[in-house]
Design an enzyme around this catalytic site. Sequence first.
Site, PDB file in Angstrom:
ATOM      1  N   CYS A   2      -2.709  -4.929  -6.559  1.00 47.09           N
ATOM      2  CA  CYS A   2      -2.383  -6.344  -6.406  1.00 47.09           C
ATOM      3  C   CYS A   2      -0.994  -6.636  -6.961  1.00 47.09           C
ATOM      4  O   CYS A   2      -0.437  -5.872  -7.737  1.00 47.09           O
ATOM      5  CB  CYS A   2      -3.409  -7.201  -7.134  1.00 47.09           C
ATOM      6  N   ARG A  27       2.027  -5.439  -1.896  1.00 48.92           N
ATOM      7  CA  ARG A  27       1.048  -4.849  -2.803  1.00 48.92           C
ATOM      8  C   ARG A  27      -0.389  -5.274  -2.476  1.00 48.92           C
ATOM      9  O   ARG A  27      -1.341  -4.747  -3.051  1.00 48.92           O
ATOM     10  CB  ARG A  27       1.364  -5.242  -4.249  1.00 48.92           C
ATOM     11  N   TRP A  73      -5.228  -7.184  -3.295  1.00 44.54           N
ATOM     12  CA  TRP A  73      -5.791  -6.099  -2.486  1.00 44.54           C
ATOM     13  C   TRP A  73      -7.204  -5.900  -3.014  1.00 44.54           C
ATOM     14  O   TRP A  73      -7.404  -5.501  -4.148  1.00 44.54           O
ATOM     15  CB  TRP A  73      -4.953  -4.827  -2.633  1.00 44.54           C
ATOM     16  N   ASN A  99      -4.366  -7.015 -12.173  1.00 41.34           N
ATOM     17  CA  ASN A  99      -4.093  -5.921 -11.250  1.00 41.34           C
ATOM     18  C   ASN A  99      -4.698  -4.661 -11.856  1.00 41.34           C
ATOM     19  O   ASN A  99      -4.294  -4.232 -12.926  1.00 41.34           O
ATOM     20  CB  ASN A  99      -2.581  -5.741 -11.053  1.00 41.34           C
ATOM     21  N   GLY A 100      -5.692  -4.078 -11.178  1.00 38.56           N
ATOM     22  CA  GLY A 100      -6.325  -2.878 -11.712  1.00 38.56           C
ATOM     23  C   GLY A 100      -7.817  -2.893 -11.436  1.00 38.56           C
ATOM     24  O   GLY A 100      -8.324  -3.691 -10.636  1.00 38.56           O
ATOM     25  N   GLU A 484       2.955  13.749   9.012  1.00 38.42           N
ATOM     26  CA  GLU A 484       3.561  12.463   8.664  1.00 38.42           C
ATOM     27  C   GLU A 484       3.668  11.565   9.894  1.00 38.42           C
ATOM     28  O   GLU A 484       3.434  10.352   9.814  1.00 38.42           O
ATOM     29  CB  GLU A 484       4.938  12.691   8.033  1.00 38.42           C
ATOM     30  N   LYS A 488       1.915   7.876  10.172  1.00 41.28           N
ATOM     31  CA  LYS A 488       2.651   6.648  10.479  1.00 41.28           C
ATOM     32  C   LYS A 488       2.010   5.907  11.648  1.00 41.28           C
ATOM     33  O   LYS A 488       1.869   4.685  11.634  1.00 41.28           O
ATOM     34  CB  LYS A 488       4.124   6.966  10.800  1.00 41.28           C
ATOM     35  N   GLU A 491      -1.236   4.289  10.462  1.00 37.31           N
ATOM     36  CA  GLU A 491      -1.012   3.169   9.547  1.00 37.31           C
ATOM     37  C   GLU A 491      -0.552   1.919  10.279  1.00 37.31           C
ATOM     38  O   GLU A 491      -0.977   0.803   9.935  1.00 37.31           O
ATOM     39  CB  GLU A 491       0.066   3.541   8.524  1.00 37.31           C
ATOM     40  N   HIS A 507      -8.176  26.128  17.896  1.00 33.15           N
ATOM     41  CA  HIS A 507      -9.378  26.253  17.064  1.00 33.15           C
ATOM     42  C   HIS A 507     -10.143  24.929  16.971  1.00 33.15           C
ATOM     43  O   HIS A 507     -10.799  24.666  15.975  1.00 33.15           O
ATOM     44  CB  HIS A 507      -8.994  26.756  15.673  1.00 33.15           C
ATOM     45  N   LYS A 606       1.070  -1.032  -0.811  1.00 31.55           N
ATOM     46  CA  LYS A 606       2.173  -0.103  -1.040  1.00 31.55           C
ATOM     47  C   LYS A 606       1.900   0.868  -2.181  1.00 31.55           C
ATOM     48  O   LYS A 606       2.075   2.073  -2.029  1.00 31.55           O
ATOM     49  CB  LYS A 606       3.446  -0.899  -1.329  1.00 31.55           C
TER      50      LYS A 606
END
Length: 611
Positions: A2, A27, A73, A99-100, A484, A488, A491, A507, A606
């Site tokens: 957050c 965040r 979040w 936050n946590g 990557e 992307k 996301e 495979h 983030k």
Amino acid sequence: MCGIVAYIGFREAYPVILKGLKRLEYRGYDSAGVALLNHGLKIYKKKGKVGQLEECLIGQDLEGHVGMGHTRWATHGEPSDRNAHPHLSASGRLAMIHNGIIENYASIRNELVRKGYHFISDTDTEVLLNFIEDIQENNRCSLEEALRIALKRVVGAYVIVLLDRDQPDCLITARKGSPLVIGIGKEEHFLASDASPIIEYTKEVVYVNDYELALIKADELVLKNLGNERITPFVQKLDLELTAIEKGGYPFFMLKEIFEQPESLFDSLRGRLDPIAGTITMAGVQNHLQRLIHANRIVIIACGTSWHAALVAEYLLEELCRIPVEVDYASEFRYRNPIVRPDDVIIAISQSGETADTIVAIERAKDQGAFIFGVVNVVGSSISRLSSSGAYTHAGPEIGVASTKAFTAQLAVLTMMTIKMAREKNSITEEKYLHLLNELHSIPEKIREILRLDGHIRKLAEKYRDAKDALFLGRGTNFPIALEGALKLKEISYIHAEGYPAAEMKHGPIALVDPDLPVIFVATRDAHHEKIMSNIQEIKARKGKVIALVTEGDDLIPAMVDDTIVLPEADPLISPILNVIPLQLLACYIGMAKGYDVDKPRNLAKSVTVE
């Protein structure tokens, strides 16, 4: 994860807080809220993004010179008005943002329920707030002392900020495991999860350490530890400009940050790489060179995109330095009871420097005597302070949730570090060393060339925007780039995508191939070129759609595939930095074509500062 922001001083608090929340929205953006002190305690909160909160506050009484805000979040409790922060204590006297995660909140909640407390939300935050108030009432102590007692009982991570209706001239805050920076102005103070809400007002900041508590008034900052001992704040100057955290005419931060990569890579290399003198200057490496080059083993730990950078570094370090390397997810390393020896080197990679799993992993490794080398972007972050040595990536602020320029800066720093180690170890020739220096030096200009393909990649995005799935394939150092690229696309566009080593296609993943499946090959010229051509033929034989990233001058692969993206020639050890750029653009433009906010992909934030 957050975002928190708070203000006390001579200004109206609400505009400062609102602007700060918008800058911290990367965040978390499930809900948002503010608390203001002005002849009482006023709290406003709303499910959704900060803009929705702002709309519902039009016409409300928002005066006050003390206040705090939160963008969430969700962890405990679904996104809703009642689970949004700030939370009020049972008496209505205290308000708190957090936050946590409080891991033992359930046992504390049960204890409070037995005492007759009722809870409005599903959050661990409301539990902690009432726990603090209960301690204060039962012990007849100050709020500061009650907070200190409570934090000795709780297990987990936190940054909390408290407002007390009966102490309207003071903010109280404490930190463990989540980031907190205090901005120091003239007759005013600012609190935030990072410096972005602060830079507009002051460049003097204090980074609060774990197990520290601060009492903040407009004209005073008192910093203490949980043992009630005063600590002298270490004031630092921010090296950050306001323009770096603004969109600068781009529709999204992500797109801006992709196009900033020539400059961010130049900044990563500047002052370090000198191809004319033939030198690499990295104090964090040079000061511990013998420890690094004589490591029994290097273990690289990271999460998400940083883990992909770690995989590229594994190829480089083993190829050039001939040191055994292992790459581990920090979230697995911390629980796996790994064997760590004193002559091991742990490289920890994190954009924010606050990734919770990575922090715990390096703490465990340090306890076993390992040397920790941190590669982080944010100056003053937790990992930078926990590390034995390290290197900043100097990518600048990255606001978009999906990492772009931070990733390429990580690759640049890790590549520089590897080349320097290899030369000192005499595991490469002088000719090879100078060649790689010049190749790395040319990267910013080659990225500019790639960015000129913007229009072509945008057309490809329109062509493939309706795909349901996608497969990304590469070999060698380009296998992590395939991973990557897939990440992307997942996301940003919510298209299911997977990355594989190209040889692994047979495979299992080849079963997915049909005329509707786009398969993206990272097929730039290297030692695996003929092998990857064979892999492309196998996909085309099954009528798959193939997009290939190819090296300029390659006439063979373009004749086989449906679409190509032509990239400048580069040494295969350096080319991953280039090859990821078009994949970033492709994901960004597909997300934009589908109408999504690519800066704020659903369910993501983030900085992952909780487990």
